[in-house]
Structures are given as structure tokens and as C-alpha cells.
Design a protein around this motif. Structure first.
Motif, PDB file in Angstrom:
ATOM      1  N   CYS A  56     -16.695  53.904  16.718  1.00 58.55           N
ATOM      2  CA  CYS A  56     -15.492  54.526  17.296  1.00 58.55           C
ATOM      3  C   CYS A  56     -15.705  55.123  18.623  1.00 58.55           C
ATOM      4  N   LEU A  57     -16.461  56.383  18.638  1.00 63.29           N
ATOM      5  CA  LEU A  57     -16.913  56.938  19.918  1.00 63.29           C
ATOM      6  C   LEU A  57     -18.156  56.554  20.336  1.00 63.29           C
ATOM      7  N   ILE A  58     -19.053  56.221  19.581  1.00 62.69           N
ATOM      8  CA  ILE A  58     -20.231  55.638  20.204  1.00 62.69           C
ATOM      9  C   ILE A  58     -20.795  54.325  19.170  1.00 62.69           C
ATOM     10  N   LEU A  82     -11.045  60.985  25.823  1.00 58.62           N
ATOM     11  CA  LEU A  82     -11.447  62.301  24.970  1.00 58.62           C
ATOM     12  C   LEU A  82     -10.978  63.411  25.821  1.00 58.62           C
ATOM     13  N   LYS A  83     -11.377  63.503  27.260  1.00 59.23           N
ATOM     14  CA  LYS A  83     -10.959  64.505  28.079  1.00 59.23           C
ATOM     15  C   LYS A  83      -9.332  64.521  28.363  1.00 59.23           C
ATOM     16  N   GLN A  84      -8.924  63.310  28.395  1.00 57.87           N
ATOM     17  CA  GLN A  84      -7.416  63.248  28.383  1.00 57.87           C
ATOM     18  C   GLN A  84      -6.730  63.868  27.341  1.00 57.87           C
ATOM     19  N   ALA A  85      -7.162  63.729  26.055  1.00 63.55           N
ATOM     20  CA  ALA A  85      -6.423  64.244  24.707  1.00 63.55           C
ATOM     21  C   ALA A  85      -6.709  65.840  24.822  1.00 63.55           C
ATOM     22  N   HIS A  86      -7.896  66.191  25.609  1.00 60.37           N
ATOM     23  CA  HIS A  86      -8.040  67.659  25.403  1.00 60.37           C
ATOM     24  C   HIS A  86      -7.231  68.418  26.770  1.00 60.37           C
ATOM     25  N   ASP A 122     -16.965  69.226  29.521  1.00 58.97           N
ATOM     26  CA  ASP A 122     -16.095  69.545  29.626  1.00 58.97           C
ATOM     27  C   ASP A 122     -14.878  69.215  28.776  1.00 58.97           C
ATOM     28  N   VAL A 123     -15.462  68.932  27.426  1.00 58.61           N
ATOM     29  CA  VAL A 123     -14.587  68.371  26.176  1.00 58.61           C
ATOM     30  C   VAL A 123     -14.930  69.435  25.100  1.00 58.61           C
ATOM     31  N   PRO A 124     -14.183  70.467  24.659  1.00 58.57           N
ATOM     32  CA  PRO A 124     -14.821  71.253  23.565  1.00 58.57           C
ATOM     33  C   PRO A 124     -14.272  70.211  22.490  1.00 58.57           C
ATOM     34  N   PHE A 125     -15.284  70.517  21.400  1.00 62.22           N
ATOM     35  CA  PHE A 125     -14.878  69.542  20.226  1.00 62.22           C
ATOM     36  C   PHE A 125     -15.624  70.280  18.791  1.00 62.22           C
TER      37      PHE A 125
END
Length: 426
Positions: A56-58, A82-86, A122-125
Motif C-alpha cells: 500500500c505505502l511500500i 501522505l504530506k497532502q493528507a497531513h 515532514d509527515v508526523p505519523f
């Protein structure tokens, strides 16, 4: 151009810079089977964008012992999305099953996650990983329950209608399973495949294999026949033998119907051996008390022990209506030295589902009051099916009554029982 491979070491072999990702210890769950980690300091949000990891992601890979961990994005667009969703205010959460059989494999796999975090600087998860076949394994929503619990500590309640889950185990013809889609259905949030979410492609056809409670008939009578009354008028002690698969509600049925009337509960889960069950039944009769033998009692040979015991102690059975025994209709006032049998009907699939529900998915309020039930092995169910002999009055029973499984519980309990529950299969 091929998708970049991200190794954890640079070309000179030196370790990469320290990651912003950290594992939170101890891991979650009674067996510490749910790994939990965070990248930076992710803030709870009512909007959750949840993702599976492998496929999915990788790209899905299996770590090879002794080789440096590495990964490839599923598609190059993944980090951008992912950055956009954040930036749109979603909490980014990764929810993954990892069927790694040894601690060494788990440790090797864990080394890959900081590398992914470095590529998402730059994406906290937040990440949850189920490493055992237990209540954390998708589609059972144990990892989602942990997310809700963590968010509640900051007084954040997840908005299910504004959240979503993306996963490749979607039940499509070439998918390895359907557990991601089932998880989304269990939670009650929208679901997307990676092709739909990351590439904007249309949805594909799918099927959801396996058992679901919606397949059960809705017009069952709880007790067949419904008459005479389940409990006879007060008289001499009696023996009642339960028969049926585990997890079909035998013990609950005892607590509801027989315990208030003072029947002794004989159960092999507690007493451990059949000999102890026979002795406990005999002692109850000597004490002048009625007794329920609450075991699976799968075959005639097992049930015969209690039939002989009832006859030996001259246990009479009286009925408030007529019944048929070996072809002869007898009057309700006639005493018999015969036990009664109650057969709990239901499929192996239903019983296994109930086994998963009571071990892993009870509502917290109910789990706090119910006796703790560990998951029984699947062999306990298939073994019963292989040896089962349906009970009949010819064995020496005064009657055989059938109890159909009908779920009894409040709205929240029914919601959880009605979920897709599995730890194996597609």
C-alpha cells in the motif's frame, strides 16, 4: 525510471542520521503483541487517514537475515499524498499485520520503519503493527481501539465519516486477502484501495469470503420444542446433560436458566478431567441437588457415564406435559430415572466466530463483568465435528431438547459480534 530503493546505510556504509521515529515501550496488549511507534509528535485529529503498509505505502518484501533493511515506495506519488493528507488536517496512521514468526525477524523488520520515517521527515505519523494472531490482527479492530483510546486521552473523538482507510487486501481477484476492507467495514469508515487513493483509478470488483453473521437465519426458535417448560416443577434432583460445540452459549444458558434454580454447575474447563466431572455429578446427587453437566459431551460413550449415574441414583424426572420416549407416549405424572439432554445446535463457523468475539472483541463494560475467556484452538472445533454423534432418546434420555444460538446482548455488544472476525484466511 525504477522506483528508488532507500537503504538504511549510505554508500560508504556509515549509519544514516538518527531518525525522528521512535518505538514506544512497552508494546501494547497483554502479550505485548502490538508494536506502537511515532514519527515526530503526531497530534490527534478527528480526521484520520489510515493506511496499510506493505503493498500500500511500500512494496511488500520479506526481510532477509543479515542484510541491511531497505524499502521501495509502492508508487513514487505516495510520500506526496501522505504530506497532502497531513496538511489537510488528517492524523496519519499506519495499521499493519506483520506475521513474523520469530523475535529476530520482528527486530529486523523494526529497523525498516525509521528509514521510512526519514523519507517522510515532514509527515508526523503513528504506526501500529500486530505481530500475533490475536485481537490486534486485522480485521479485528484492536489496533483501532488503541488509537481511539490514545486520542481520548487528549479529548479527541474520531469522526468516522471524515476518516478513511487505504489497503491492498481488498478482496479483489488477485488480492491475497480481504482483511483491509473488512477492517474498514468493522470500524465503519470509507475504504479505498491504493490504486483508487494514490492513482485515482476506478474501484474494482471484490468478494468477501469467510463467515459473517448476516448469513445466519433470522427466524430460529430459541428452544425446540418450546414446551414443556425448561424447568420442571420442584421435585427430586435431576441430571441435565448439555451437548454442543464450544462457544455456542452453553454456560450463559446455564447462568440464565438453571443457576437461579440452584442447579450445580459441572464443567470440565474448571474441573479439568471427565473423572472429576463424574464424581462432582455423583456428589451433587448424593447431596440431593440437581446438576447440569456443561461440557461438549460430543459422543454417546461420553454421555453414557452420566446416564448410568442418573439411573444408579434413581433420579426421577416429572413433566408438565406428555413427551415421547422410544416411541411410547407417557403421562406427565410418571417418574423416570433418566437424565435430560439439551443439544446446542450451530455450525463450526459460528462457534469459531463466537470464540473470537468473546476472546478479543467484547465491549469493555461486558469484558469487565464476564469470566475471562482465552481463545480456544481451532482443533477443539474440528475435533468435535469429527467425533460428534447427535444425541437421541435411545441413549437413555427422557428427552432431547434443541437450543438454537440466538445472540443476546445490547446494541454495542451486537455491533461488535456482527463484525468480520478472523485471525486466518482470506
Amino acid at each position: 525510471m525504477s522506483t528508488p530503493v532507500f537503504p538504511i546505510f549510505d554508500k560508504a556504509g556509515a549509519a544514516s542520521t538518527e531518525s525522528s521515529f521512535r518505538w514506544i515501550t512497552p508494546a501494547l496488549g497483554p502479550k505485548r503483541s502490538c508494536l506502537h511507534g511515532i514519527n515526530h509528535q503526531p497530534k490527534p485529529s478527528p480526521k484520520v487517514a489510515a493506511f496499510d503498509l506493505d503493498g500500500c505505502l511500500i512494496q511488500g518484501t520479506f526481510p532477509k537475515k543479515g542484510t541491511p533493511p531497505k524499502f521501495e515506495w509502492w508508487r513514487p506519488v505516495v510520500p506526496q499524498k501522505l504530506k497532502q493528507a497531513h496538511e489537510e488536517g488528517y492524523s496519519i496512521v499506519i495499521i499493519t499485520n506483520q506475521a513474523l514468526r520469530t523475535q529476530a525477524l520482528i527486530n529486523d523488520w523494526k529497523k525498516k520503519i525509521p528509514l521510512i520515517a526519514n523519507a517522510l521527515s515532514d509527515v508526523p505519523f503513528r504506526l501500529f503493527a500486530a505481530t500475533e494472531k490475536d485481537g490486534y490482527r486485522k480485521p479485528i479492530p484492536g489496533m483501532w481501539y488503541e488509537l481511539e483510546r490514545i486520542f481520548a486521552q487528549d479529548n479527541v473523538r474520531i469522526d468516522l465519516s471524515a476518516s478513511f482507510f487505504v489497503g491492498d487486501a481488498a478482496g479483489r481477484p488477485n488480492d491475497h486477502s480481504s482483511t483491509d476492507r473488512k477492517l474498514a467495514l468493522n470500524i465503519g469508515i470509507p475504504f479505498h484501495t491504493p490504486e483508487e487513493y494514490f492513482l485515482g483509478l476506478p474501484g474494482a470488483s471484490y468478494t468477501l469470503p469467510g463467515f459473517h453473521v448476516s448469513s445466519l437465519p433470522s427466524d430460529l426458535t430459541r428452544i425446540e420444542p418450546p414446551e414443556p417448560p425448561l424447568l420442571p416443577a420442584p421435585s427430586s434432583p435431576e441430571v441435565v446433560i448439555f451437548v454442543g460445540l464450544p462457544a455456542l452459549g452453553k454456560s450463559s444458558f446455564f447462568r440464565t436458566h438453571f443457576d437461579p434454580a440452584g442447579y450445580v454447575h459441572v464443567n470440565q474447563d474448571t474441573l479439568k478431567t471427565r473423572d472429576k466431572c463424574v464424581k462432582a455429578t455423583e456428589q451433587a446427587l448424593k447431596d440431593g441437588r440437581s446438576v447440569v453437566v456443561d461440557n461438549t459431551n460430543r459422543d454417546r460413550a461420553t454421555r453414557k457415564h452420566y446416564v448410568i449415574l442418573a439411573k444408579k441414583h434413581g433420579v426421577p424426572i416429572r413433566y408438565c406435559s406428555t413427551f415421547q420416549m422410544t416411541g411410547v407416549v407417557r403421562n406427565m405424572t410418571t417418574p423416570f430415572t433418566l437424565p435430560r439432554c439439551i443439544y446446542f445446535a450451530g455450525s463450526v463457523e459460528l462457534a469459531w466466530h463466537n470464540n473470537l468475539y468473546r476472546a478479543f472483541n467484547l465491549p469493555p463494560a461486558l469484558a469487565a463483568t464476564e469470566p475471562k475467556r482465552d481463545l480456544l484452538p481451532y482443533s477443539a472445533f474440528t475435533g468435535f465435528r469429527a467425533d460428534f454423534e447427535e444425541p437421541s432418546v435411545e441413549e437413555g434420555f427422557a428427552e432431547v431438547r434443541k437450543v438454537n444460538f440466538i445472540f443476546e446482548g445490547d446494541q454495542e455488544a451486537r455491533r461488535r459480534w456482527s463484525m468480520w472476525l478472523q485471525i486466518d484466511g482470506k
